[in-house]
Design a protein around this motif. Structure first.
Motif, short mmCIF file in Angstrom:
data_model
loop_
_atom_site.label_atom_id
_atom_site.label_comp_id
_atom_site.label_asym_id
_atom_site.label_seq_id
_atom_site.Cartn_x
_atom_site.Cartn_y
_atom_site.Cartn_z
N THR A 189 0.81 -1.22 0.00
CA THR A 189 0.00 0.00 0.00
C THR A 189 0.84 1.27 0.00
N TYR A 194 -3.01 0.19 -4.63
CA TYR A 194 -4.33 0.40 -4.03
C TYR A 194 -5.24 -0.76 -4.40
N ARG A 195 -5.95 -1.27 -3.40
CA ARG A 195 -6.87 -2.38 -3.64
C ARG A 195 -8.22 -1.83 -4.07
N VAL A 196 -8.47 -1.86 -5.36
CA VAL A 196 -9.68 -1.26 -5.93
C VAL A 196 -10.86 -2.21 -5.93
N HIS A 197 -10.58 -3.48 -5.66
CA HIS A 197 -11.61 -4.51 -5.70
C HIS A 197 -11.12 -5.66 -4.82
N ILE A 228 -13.88 -1.88 -10.42
CA ILE A 228 -13.78 -1.15 -9.16
C ILE A 228 -15.02 -1.48 -8.35
N SER A 229 -14.84 -1.90 -7.12
CA SER A 229 -15.99 -2.22 -6.27
C SER A 229 -16.77 -0.94 -5.97
N ARG A 231 -18.05 0.28 -3.28
CA ARG A 231 -17.65 1.04 -2.10
C ARG A 231 -16.28 1.71 -2.25
N LYS A 232 -15.55 1.35 -3.31
CA LYS A 232 -14.22 1.94 -3.50
C LYS A 232 -14.21 3.06 -4.55
N LYS A 233 -15.32 3.28 -5.24
CA LYS A 233 -15.32 4.23 -6.36
C LYS A 233 -14.94 5.64 -5.94
N SER A 235 -13.26 6.67 -3.31
CA SER A 235 -11.87 6.76 -2.85
C SER A 235 -10.90 6.65 -4.03
N VAL A 236 -11.26 5.84 -5.05
CA VAL A 236 -10.41 5.73 -6.24
C VAL A 236 -10.36 7.06 -6.98
#
Length: 244
Positions: A189, A194-197, A228-229, A231-233, A235-236
């Motif tokens: 990290t 970054y873990r996008v999914h 992209i999950s 809940r991550k959109k 933050s991405v």
């Protein structure tokens, strides 16, 4: 197995030797030392199978000692205090370590691993400790049949594959590694990943574009489309605003 304990604090040496005697009966402590000079003499004379080695010792560091010794024909279990800097280097280099105060279960596990005979990446560890925060830091990847050393900057993305992780590299090669994506998420990290999914960890330096249609996804420089999950959109999007 014959062991030497090296630490500049006498109390710690005494406690570790007692723990080894009580819980690891197949380890015989044949000597102890508090610094580079005394440790080099003990190791050269006693020729131990394993050395329990603190990072910071009298007259220098563990790596000063290894430099004096030259050939490393014994196993090493490093010991360290709560040093976040060193711990990250241990994990990235695939080197076992014990955190002070030492937990008995962790000690027994580390000793049990001594029988595996895996390649030890001591030079890689030293390099990673010296080059903390640099983009060309290297990572030891364990596959089924080998350990490969790669530069973190050459990793484009990682994809979960059950209990394994598929690495996609800049030169178009792929590696299936025997650790979960969650473990690499924690390691990488701070180096621009970054873990996008749930199944995808990407190097933000290799993102080509963010596509808003079809639920939103990333186009990587290797041509891959990464979902992209939901809940991550947000933050991405915030993350991409800061990417140069």
């Amino acid at each position: 197995m014959r062991a030497v304990v090296v630490d500049d604090i006498q109390k710690f040496r005494k406690n570790l030797i007692q723990d080894l005697t009580d819980y690891c009966p197949h380890i015989e402590v044949v000597g102890e030392a508090d610094g580079v000079i005394s440790a080099a003499k003990k190791i050269n004379t006693l020729k131990p199978d394993v050395v329990f080695l603190d990072i910071q010792i009298n007259e220098g560091t563990a790596f000063d000692l290894l430099g004096v010794l030259g050939e490393i024909n014994f196993k090493i279990i490093f010991t360290t205090a709560s040093d976040e800097f060193a711990i990250k280097a241990f994990k990235i280099s695939a080197i076992d370590y014990l955190l002070k105060p030492i937990d008995i279960d962790e000690l027994k596990l580390a000793v049990a691993k001594l029988k595996r005979g895996n390649e030890d990446n001591y030079e890689l560890l030293q390099s990673n400790i010296k080059e903390e925060k640099k983009f060309n830091k290297r990572l030891a990847l364990h596959s089924q049949d080998k350990i490969e050393i790669i530069e973190i900057g050459n990793i484009i993305r990682c994809e979960s594959n059950v209990n394994y992780t598929q690495f996609f590299l800049k030169d178009s090669t792929k590696m299936l590694v025997t650790k979960t994506l969650k473990e690499y998420d924690k390691m990488l990290t701070e180096y621009g990943f970054y873990r996008v999914h749930q199944s995808h960890l990407v190097n933000i330096h290799y993102i080509k574009e963010y596509v808003k249609i079809d639920g939103g996804y990333l186009k990587m420089k290797d041509g891959a489309s990464i979902p992209i999950s939901t809940r991550k959109k947000s933050s991405v999007l915030k993350l991409l605003q800061g990417v140069v």
